[in-house]
Structures are given as C-alpha cells and as structure tokens.
Motif scaffolding. Sequence first.
Motif, short mmCIF file in Angstrom:
data_model
loop_
_atom_site.label_atom_id
_atom_site.label_comp_id
_atom_site.label_asym_id
_atom_site.label_seq_id
_atom_site.Cartn_x
_atom_site.Cartn_y
_atom_site.Cartn_z
N LEU A 157 0.33 10.41 50.93
CA LEU A 157 -0.86 10.13 50.14
C LEU A 157 -0.92 8.63 49.84
N HIS A 158 -2.06 8.03 50.14
CA HIS A 158 -2.25 6.60 49.92
C HIS A 158 -3.51 6.38 49.10
N SER A 159 -3.60 5.21 48.50
CA SER A 159 -4.80 4.86 47.74
C SER A 159 -5.19 3.42 48.04
N ARG A 160 -6.50 3.17 48.10
CA ARG A 160 -7.01 1.81 48.27
C ARG A 160 -8.42 1.74 47.72
N ARG A 161 -8.89 0.53 47.55
CA ARG A 161 -10.24 0.32 47.05
C ARG A 161 -11.20 0.37 48.24
N LEU A 162 -12.31 1.13 48.06
CA LEU A 162 -13.28 1.28 49.14
C LEU A 162 -14.48 0.36 48.98
N SER A 163 -14.88 0.07 47.76
CA SER A 163 -16.02 -0.81 47.55
C SER A 163 -15.68 -1.81 46.44
N TRP A 164 -16.43 -2.90 46.43
CA TRP A 164 -16.08 -4.04 45.56
C TRP A 164 -17.31 -4.51 44.79
N GLU A 165 -18.10 -3.59 44.31
CA GLU A 165 -19.33 -3.96 43.61
C GLU A 165 -19.06 -4.40 42.17
N THR A 166 -18.03 -3.84 41.55
CA THR A 166 -17.69 -4.22 40.18
C THR A 166 -16.99 -5.58 40.16
N ARG A 167 -17.29 -6.35 39.17
CA ARG A 167 -16.70 -7.69 39.06
C ARG A 167 -15.18 -7.60 38.93
N GLY A 215 -16.55 -6.35 68.86
CA GLY A 215 -17.11 -6.88 67.64
C GLY A 215 -16.46 -6.25 66.43
N LEU A 216 -16.89 -6.69 65.25
CA LEU A 216 -16.39 -6.14 64.00
C LEU A 216 -17.53 -5.40 63.31
N LEU A 217 -17.31 -4.12 63.05
CA LEU A 217 -18.30 -3.27 62.37
C LEU A 217 -17.90 -3.15 60.91
N GLY A 218 -18.77 -3.60 60.01
CA GLY A 218 -18.50 -3.54 58.58
C GLY A 218 -19.40 -2.55 57.88
N LEU A 219 -18.82 -1.77 56.98
CA LEU A 219 -19.56 -0.75 56.23
C LEU A 219 -19.29 -0.91 54.74
N ASN A 220 -20.36 -0.93 53.95
CA ASN A 220 -20.21 -0.75 52.51
C ASN A 220 -21.26 0.26 52.06
N ARG A 221 -21.51 0.37 50.79
CA ARG A 221 -22.41 1.42 50.32
C ARG A 221 -23.89 1.07 50.52
N GLN A 222 -24.17 -0.16 50.94
CA GLN A 222 -25.56 -0.56 51.14
C GLN A 222 -25.90 -0.83 52.61
N HIS A 223 -24.95 -1.41 53.33
CA HIS A 223 -25.28 -1.89 54.67
C HIS A 223 -24.21 -1.55 55.70
N LEU A 224 -24.65 -1.57 56.95
CA LEU A 224 -23.76 -1.57 58.11
C LEU A 224 -24.07 -2.86 58.86
#
Length: 463
Positions: free
Chosen positions: A256-266, A392-401
């Motif tokens: 079991l591992h944990s990591r941060r998926l999104s960085w919207e919070t300051r 190429g590099l494919l980037g995903l966050n909660r708003q864009h690809l």
Amino acid sequence: MASLVQYSKVRGTVGRSQTRGPAPWPCPTPIQESLINFSDEDMNRQAVESFQALMQFMGDQSKPRGKNELDLLYRLLKLCQEKEDLRDEVYCQTIKQVTGHPRPKLCARGWRFLSLLTGCVPPSNTLMPYVTKFLQDWGPRQELAQSSQEHLQSTVKYGGRRRLPSPGEMQAFLKGQVVHLILIHLPGGVDYKTNIRTFTVAAEVLQELCRQMGITDPQEVQEFALFLIKGDGELVRPLWPQEYLNSVLGGPDVSLHSRRLSWETRLHFDNPTYISTHYGQVLQDYLQGKLGLSPQEDARLARLAALQQLSRNKEEPPSEQDLLAYLPRQQQWQMNVATVKSLMGRELRQLHGCRAQEAQISFIKAVSKLPLFGYTVYMVLRVSNPALPCPGLLGLNRQHLVLMDPSSQELCCSIALRDLQRLRLLSPLEAEGSPGLELNYGSADNPQTIWFELPQVGGLHAL
C-alpha cells in the motif's frame, strides 16, 4: 424496545403476527413465521430459515451435520446482501435474541454477529431509528453495542462492506481480533504504520495520514490517494475513498502506497513530515523527467542539483559521475554535465549554511514553477495525430489533459476535461504490447477523437 417489537409485528399495515401476541425475548425455539409481515410465502420461509441459522450460530440449537459457524455466518450475511427485503427481518431476529438472553456466552455470539451485520448492510430507513436507539441504550453496558453503532455509522456513510470478510478474517473477528497493523509507503522512503479494523475504509486512513502531515483542510485531504502496488513497482490501481481496506489487501505480494494526486491547495511547509514526503514525491517525478524541464536550462539544473546535495546535508561539490544522480535520467545525454557541475559549485557557495529542510522547501518551490508540476504524467509512445510529438509527455490533472514535446518543452495539445465525452482504455493487441487510451471530446457539432499508446495506464482510473 417496545417500538422495535411493534415494528417487527407491524410493517406498513397490520401484520399477521399481531394476531398471535408478542413472542418472548429471546425466543427459546425457532419461529414458525417471520417477525415482519411478508405477503410472499417464499420470503417467510427464508426468514424462518435465517432465524434457525442464527440460533445455530449462537449455540441455541445444534449445528447441522457438516456445517460450522463460518458456514452459518456466510449464509446469513450473504442472504442480507442479496435480499434487501430480508435485512430488517434479520436485524429484528438478532436484536430479539440478544435481548435478555440467559446465557452470556451465547448472547455474546449474537452481539458479535450484530457487529458484523451493521458493518456489511444497513437496515431500512424505517427501522434505522429503532436500531440506533437500541444500540445507544446498550452502549454503556455492552462494548459490542458501541462497535456496532460505529460500524452502522460507517455503513451509512460508505455503503457497507460489499465483499464479505475472508474466512481467516471472519474467524479472527469472532475471537475479538479486529485490529491489525499495516504499512503505508510514502514518497521519499518514509513508511507510516497504522492500525486498521475490519471496517476501516481508505478515506479514514488518508485523513489520519494527512493529520500526521499537519493537513486538516478537507479539500487538501481529497488531493491524496492510496495505491495498491504489486511486486516491485507495478501499479495495480488507486483506491476509492469508500473502499474497505481489508477487502483489497489480501492479495499476495501487494503493498500500500500513498501520494498526492492534485496540487490545487496552496502548499504550506509547517510540518517536517509534510516537507519530507512532498520533497520525496516531487524529487522522484523530477528525476524521471516528468515535469517538463528542458535539458538546455543549465542554470536551473545546477540550482536543483545543489538543493538536492544540501538536502543530504552535504555542501561539497559532487564528482561529475555523482552529479548524474541529481539530473533527470532520460535527458542526461542531452545535457552538458561539465557546465552544470561548474554552475552547481557556484550555487553551493551562494547557498552556504542552508539547512537540509530549507533546501527541500526551496527545491519544492523551484520545481513547482515547471510546466508539468501538478500533473500526473505518462510517457506517450505513439499518438494517432501525426502532427503531435512522439514520444511525448501526457499530463493529467482535474481540469486538463495536455501533451508536451519533451525536447522543446512546448505544449502541443490541451483538452479541458469538461469537454471530454468518453475516456476508454484500450487493451494491447499482443500480451507484451502496450495499452492505449482513446479520448472522445468536443461538441456534438465538432466531435474529436484521439488515442495514445502508453507504457502504463493504471493511474488513469483515479480520474
């Protein structure tokens, strides 16, 4: 208790059990009719059989030949999962049998079953207040009533444990062994130990983990996820917050591992565990070349290398060979390592006296300015549009690809997820082939389709 007895005799309209008067609590012999009025005779028959199975499990009746307590437990719980109309009946039967039972040992087995039942399926909205009141009344006198109340609250919130406990886990639960230790691997080589119970869900562990990092904002907690990793690094999948951990941790060679998926919070740097885990995660992404730093940016490469050296409490310049450990691996052949080494020496002199934790914070802040910071990044092997870069590099966050050219650092494609109509994972044609990702996006008047061939797609399930 009177209102619960009344409910078990009257459900919706006057029930037939009203004609035979209240049965004693508990019942010393099997019932001949359901406690709740059913118009369906088959439901009545199953209710009578479930009561008999409950008495056999508790020890009020002898077990059938060839059946053990686990067989009876699974039969009762599976019945409640598959027959929603029978859940209230089984709840009433169990409460009936633990109320005033003359034999404490057998009564405890009934409470143990109720504790399991509340963690797997909830009663109806009609019965819920009666069950809650019953558990509250018994809480000061019965420890299992307290745990049942906690399990019921969790079931209402997270939906109940859909996959029943394994035989080994069920046996341990019956013995009162409901807690066991798990290890969560965090970025940067940090391991976190915590105890989980039979009905602990991923969201509860993430909240606890975030508290250890000084994170209390619910929005920021939602930016973290737990992942199952198989063997030596193969991603199985991220866990949904409502998943029960004991249901997914039983596989062989799974960690079991944990990591941060999104960085919207300051970002904030007021906790040493927060700093070390965030540093470990962004460092790993940086060294894997996933953040969009051009190999021609010698000054920035030198500064980031110097901050990594200071993070190890080392101030002397490394050898040219050791310096490679501080540079993105996939781009090292494009860099002028000698120039970076010279610039790094100058950076180390300017940063003299910088402590390890300060260096880690400075590294995170510097990396946060890179174009793909905050994205989950995948290497693209091929793309259906020949005008787009490959690889190429494919980037995903909660708003864009987005798709970036790793050589020029140019963003060549950007798709807002709100415009995404469908995302479909494509299986490889051959066993050793690479999987793909097909996207349908755009408006009804101008539909667009694009697909990417990727070495791995496991993290996409988190979207």
